[in-house]
Design an enzyme around this catalytic site. Structure first.
Site, PDB file in Angstrom:
ATOM      1  N   GLU A 196      56.599   2.694  91.976  1.00  0.00           N
ATOM      2  CA  GLU A 196      55.640   1.591  91.864  1.00  0.00           C
ATOM      3  C   GLU A 196      54.339   2.190  91.363  1.00  0.00           C
ATOM      4  O   GLU A 196      53.617   2.845  92.110  1.00  0.00           O
ATOM      5  CB  GLU A 196      55.446   0.912  93.231  1.00  0.00           C
ATOM      6  CG  GLU A 196      56.707   0.282  93.799  1.00  0.00           C
ATOM      7  CD  GLU A 196      57.262  -0.850  92.952  1.00  0.00           C
ATOM      8  OE1 GLU A 196      56.567  -1.283  92.003  1.00  0.00           O
ATOM      9  OE2 GLU A 196      58.386  -1.288  93.211  1.00  0.00           O
ATOM     10  N   CYS A 207      46.630  -1.670  92.183  1.00  0.00           N
ATOM     11  CA  CYS A 207      47.495  -1.383  91.034  1.00  0.00           C
ATOM     12  C   CYS A 207      47.686  -2.612  90.159  1.00  0.00           C
ATOM     13  O   CYS A 207      47.957  -2.493  88.965  1.00  0.00           O
ATOM     14  CB  CYS A 207      48.845  -0.847  91.503  1.00  0.00           C
ATOM     15  SG  CYS A 207      49.740  -1.953  92.620  1.00  0.00           S
TER      16      CYS A 207
END
Length: 477
Positions: A219, A253
């Site tokens: 991720e 993110c």
């Protein structure tokens, strides 16, 4: 910070967990729910302590934000898994080839725990990105070893202490330390490894995991773009974009990294964005309890370097600083939301993932310009489209590739437990959340049960005419 958990010790812990997995067999649904319940209890009981640890680690971090994003967000994921795990565990029936099914042949997918899952969690949401994956890890029946970030030292040490109170080392083990411990951790022969963090570090993690052929979920991040369509509600879009850009001071993110704004609406968007920041932080930035600090001096200097670089190369830089406070001399590394108008690609702010409260805006004439720009750059973790034009929306969605999309807002697709969360290419591989997390951390074992009659005797040597006719029937168009 004192380092601990060298390669030998880490390997011993892993061996202990693998042995326990084999000794105890596949966990029952009751055991999996027990593991989930213990994490829920940990968070509900010790959430305030964790929030305070995160606040101290950041210099300042909004406790209200932490309570929502890290504590409540994690509990929601765990409760979702608890509610559905019994259904997820059921074997999945599959069809068999004709005519075997007519004679009683059966096929199914059986979801089996992989064993021990390694979790390397980051500093930006240190609790959420440790506990949210555990919803899938525990639901799938696995044990876990966790390496939290050294940047959030207090939070990592507190999580280590709390996990040790709620789980045996055979169930959950937390190892803390710096980059050398992280490197050793990523070399372990896990049954699966989840890494959440920077793409630059992911290269090293993937190389290390390759030595043991450990399957990976990565991720990562990237530059998640916003396209503000002509039909968008400008004021509402500005509020939502700036809320996403200032949440956790943009250290997300999935934060909107840069925005495409119609050329004729640039000034209107800047005014709306400024009004949005003033509305959210009416008392200013410097001492506002709701505004989070940049994590440390290195990142503070990095972000200010982006701003200085853009200004020196001729970009218009607009500080959205409601009280015009001097933020140059303050202990908590706070940076006011900043807009950079029409940056060029030679500017650092357009080359690196920003991970801070800076929003470059690029003016455009046609939607295709924005699509072409996005496609000329690495595939991002998220993409955000604002507008009411269905044809334009579908054109953007069908002609760009990103890990996920939120329409008429930013970030929110990650908060939906029934949607997989993950990247594509340089923004990541694999996905989790909800049932997709259960499947990611499970081995999908194919099981076929043959029929009683020996129907396949015809397919064994010596081959005869019946066999040739059978094969010939399968060679037709």
């Amino acid at each position: 910070m004192a380092l601990e958990g060298g390669p030998g010790e880490l390997g011993t812990i892993l061996a202990k967990q693998k042995a326990a997995h084999l000794r105890d067999g596949i966990p029952s649904v009751e055991k999996r729910i027990d593991w989930l319940d213990r994490s829920i209890d940990l968070l509900t009981t010790h959430g305030d302590k964790l929030n305070e640890a995160m606040r101290e680690d950041f210099g300042h971090r909004s406790v209200d934000q932490s309570n929502f994003t890290d504590i409540a967000g994690s509990i929601g994921a765990l409760k979702h898994a608890k509610k559905h795990v019994k259904t997820w565990m059921k074997p999945e029936k599959r069809s068999t080839d004709f005519p075997l099914g007519l004679f009683g042949a059966k096929a199914r997918i059986q979801y089996q725990p992989k064993g021990v899952i390694g979790v390397i969690s980051p500093w930006n949401f240190p609790v959420n990105l440790t506990f949210t994956p555990l919803a899938g890890v525990f639901a799938a029946g696995n044990r876990t070893m966790i390496k939290p970030s050294e940047f959030t030292e207090r939070t990592s040490e507190l999580m280590k202490q709390l996990f040790a109170e709620y789980y045996s080392e055979e169930e959950v083990a937390v190892v803390t330390g710096g980059p050398d411990v992280g490197a050793a951790f990523s070399k372990l022969a896990f049954d699966h490894l989840l890494f959440t963090g920077a793409t630059s570090i992911a290269y090293h993690v993937m190389r290390a995991a390759a030595d043991n052929l450990v399957p990976l979920t990565l991720e990562l991040g990237g530059k998640s773009p916003v396209i503000l369509g002509e039909s968008a509600d400008l004021e509402k879009a500005a509020k939502r974009i700036m809320a996403g850009k200032t949440l956790n001071a943009g250290q997300i993110c999935l934060a909107p990294d840069y925005a495409f704004v119609p050329k004729a609406k640039t000034q209107d968007f800047i005014k709306a964005a400024s009004a949005s920041v003033e509305s959210m932080f009416p008392t200013g930035i410097k001492d506002n309890e709701d505004y989070t600090s940049v994590i440390n001096q290195r990142h503070f200097e990095r972000l200010n370097g982006y701003i200085d670089d853009a200004r020196s190369k001729g970009a218009e830089v607009i500080n959205l600083n409601p009280k015009q406070e001097d933020l140059t001399q303050q202990p908590h590394h706070k940076i006011a939301p900043t807009i950079i108008v029409d940056p060029t690609d030679d500017m650092k702010v357009m080359q690196d993932e920003i991970f801070g409260p800076i929003l470059p805006i690029k003016t455009y004439g046609s939607t295709q310009e924005a699509v072409d720009y996005i496609n000329a750059h690495p595939r991002p973790l998220g993409l955000y489209y604002f507008g009411q034009d269905a044809d334009e929306r579908e054109h953007v969605l069908n002609n760009t590739t990103s890990g996920g999309v939120t329409v008429n807002d930013v970030i929110f697709h990650v908060a939906q437990e029934d949607l997989p969360f993950g990247g594509v290419g340089p923004s990541g591989m694999g996905s989790y959340h909800g049932v997709d997390g259960f499947r990611e951390f499970s081995h999908r074992k194919s099981v076929y049960t043959q029929v009683g009659p020996d129907l396949m005797a015809i397919a064994r040597p010596p081959y005869g005419e019946k066999y040739r006719k059978l094969v010939a029937g399968r060679l037709k168009k």
